[in-house]
Design an enzyme around this catalytic site. Sequence first.
Site, mmCIF file in Angstrom:
data_model
loop_
_atom_site.group_PDB
_atom_site.id
_atom_site.type_symbol
_atom_site.label_atom_id
_atom_site.label_comp_id
_atom_site.label_asym_id
_atom_site.label_seq_id
_atom_site.Cartn_x
_atom_site.Cartn_y
_atom_site.Cartn_z
ATOM 1 N N LYS A 9 0.845 -1.209 0.000
ATOM 2 C CA LYS A 9 0.000 0.000 0.000
ATOM 3 C C LYS A 9 0.876 1.252 0.000
ATOM 4 O O LYS A 9 2.078 1.182 0.322
ATOM 5 C CB LYS A 9 -0.913 -0.028 1.225
ATOM 6 N N ARG B 256 -10.509 -0.443 14.776
ATOM 7 C CA ARG B 256 -10.333 0.394 13.601
ATOM 8 C C ARG B 256 -11.265 -0.168 12.524
ATOM 9 O O ARG B 256 -12.318 0.365 12.278
ATOM 10 C CB ARG B 256 -8.849 0.366 13.199
ATOM 11 N N TYR C 158 16.209 30.587 8.194
ATOM 12 C CA TYR C 158 15.031 31.358 8.597
ATOM 13 C C TYR C 158 14.918 31.428 10.108
ATOM 14 O O TYR C 158 15.185 30.448 10.810
ATOM 15 C CB TYR C 158 13.768 30.699 8.041
ATOM 16 N N MET D 21 12.295 24.763 2.410
ATOM 17 C CA MET D 21 11.584 23.925 1.454
ATOM 18 C C MET D 21 12.540 23.100 0.587
ATOM 19 O O MET D 21 12.340 21.905 0.382
ATOM 20 C CB MET D 21 10.702 24.798 0.550
HETATM 21 C C1 PLP Z 1 -0.419 -1.824 6.939
HETATM 22 C C2 PLP Z 1 -0.943 -3.112 7.404
HETATM 23 C C3 PLP Z 1 -0.091 -4.228 7.529
HETATM 24 C C4 PLP Z 1 1.423 -4.109 7.409
HETATM 25 O O1 PLP Z 1 1.915 -3.549 8.611
HETATM 26 P P1 PLP Z 1 3.469 -3.365 8.901
HETATM 27 O O2 PLP Z 1 3.517 -2.917 10.316
HETATM 28 O O3 PLP Z 1 3.943 -2.309 7.965
HETATM 29 O O4 PLP Z 1 4.119 -4.654 8.660
HETATM 30 C C5 PLP Z 1 -0.655 -5.460 7.812
HETATM 31 N N1 PLP Z 1 -1.992 -5.584 8.006
HETATM 32 C C6 PLP Z 1 -2.837 -4.517 7.945
HETATM 33 C C7 PLP Z 1 -4.293 -4.725 8.206
HETATM 34 C C8 PLP Z 1 -2.343 -3.254 7.654
HETATM 35 O O5 PLP Z 1 -3.170 -2.202 7.622
#
Ligand code: PLP
Length: 401
Positions: free
Chosen positions: A45, A143, A269, A330
């Site tokens: 992701k 969640r 700055y 920046m």
């Molecule tokens: C992002 C995520 C993972 C991976 O987590 P890491 O800590 O980066 O290994 C696994 N399962 C779910 C549901 C996630 O949202």
Amino acid sequence: MRAEATEAELAAAGGLLTVDLDAVAANWRAVRAAAPGAEAAAVVKADAYGLGMAAVARRLAGEGCGSFFVADANEGATLRTLLPGIAIYVLNGLFPGTGALYRKAGLTPCLASMAELAEWRDEARCAGETLPAVLHFDTGINRLGMSAQDAAAIAEDGALSDGVDVRLIMSHLACADDAASPKNGEQLGRFRALLEALGPRFPGARASLANSPGVFLGPDYHFDLVRPGVGLYGGNPLSGRANPFRPAVTVEARVIALRTLTAGETVGYGAAWAAKGPARIAVLSAGYADGYFRALGRASAPESGAGSQEKGGQAHIAGYTVPVAGRVSMDMLALDVSAVPEGLIRRGDMAELIGPTISVDDVGLRAGTIGYEILTSLGRRYIRRYVSKAHGTRDEPGGQV
Ligand SMILES: *Cc1c(COP(=O)(O)O)cnc(C)c1O
């Protein structure tokens, strides 16, 4: 795929971002070795945590990884065009009205509510097909995920999953980075109870609980499939313990100016940093627009210096680790290179901001955040190089993937 960066583009780059695909592959194999009874998937992701989903996913598929997790269906559809043969799971579930998109792109939603299950069931009915799904249950992170009551209802009433081929039953750990947290055992117990309740209804379904840190909680947490993300990219998933993974990202920024200051002169700055005596400063061509957080700036240390140890960025140059001086701009930041013998640093040299010496987790700590956020914030202006001994080096000019 973009063309390779030219020599001229490389020479003109303010910053370089190097992704070591061999390290990513080695980290994935390390997960496999740590959880030998389970399938090792890969979480890609957020553009593979900022490293570039295309290059990372292709390499991991080449290593034998067959299951990938993305956050939403658009990420999944992009991944599908790259890799037709893999399983793609969408972690954030099924958004309203998107069933057809999931089906056409061959995406498997991680269904997190009875409403999502109902929509996927409808999609299956309309399409006249059986559609694959993951059932995602909440065991304490609060969640995403269905409840134990939902599980009981699904176990009881086969009509609720009509036309849905439940491949995987998953949950997600809240505190896996802390092996001493009692939350881990609580969640494990709840997950086992869910599997027991759902087993008779879905005898072919596999189970998945562990993210990267969960892999290191031991075999009880591995089940059939583990879902590592950050560890693949070299981040340390374990709080307060040594990193079992290899760094995979190096960020370097170019020295574009060197200056000598006398006592009392200030840098940047807000004139937030002042030279205590004669000082030498190296100005780098990278800043917060490149994901080098402004929180990594450093004001003049208070006289005592106490408590300021872990704040403010550091860089590694000419064999020395040196502090940031003043605020991060920046497109520029300054280093106090007074400790580096004169003449060792020249205009055009590169300084390591993240890499083998300056870990992404240390940068996160110093910025008041975590390595995950540093990785996913890496800027788009860097020239990116994907390095692999087996497959050669490929450079890409900065910009959108
Ligand atoms: C992002 C995520 C993972 C991976 O987590 P890491 O800590 O980066 O290994 C696994 N399962 C779910 C549901 C996630 O949202």
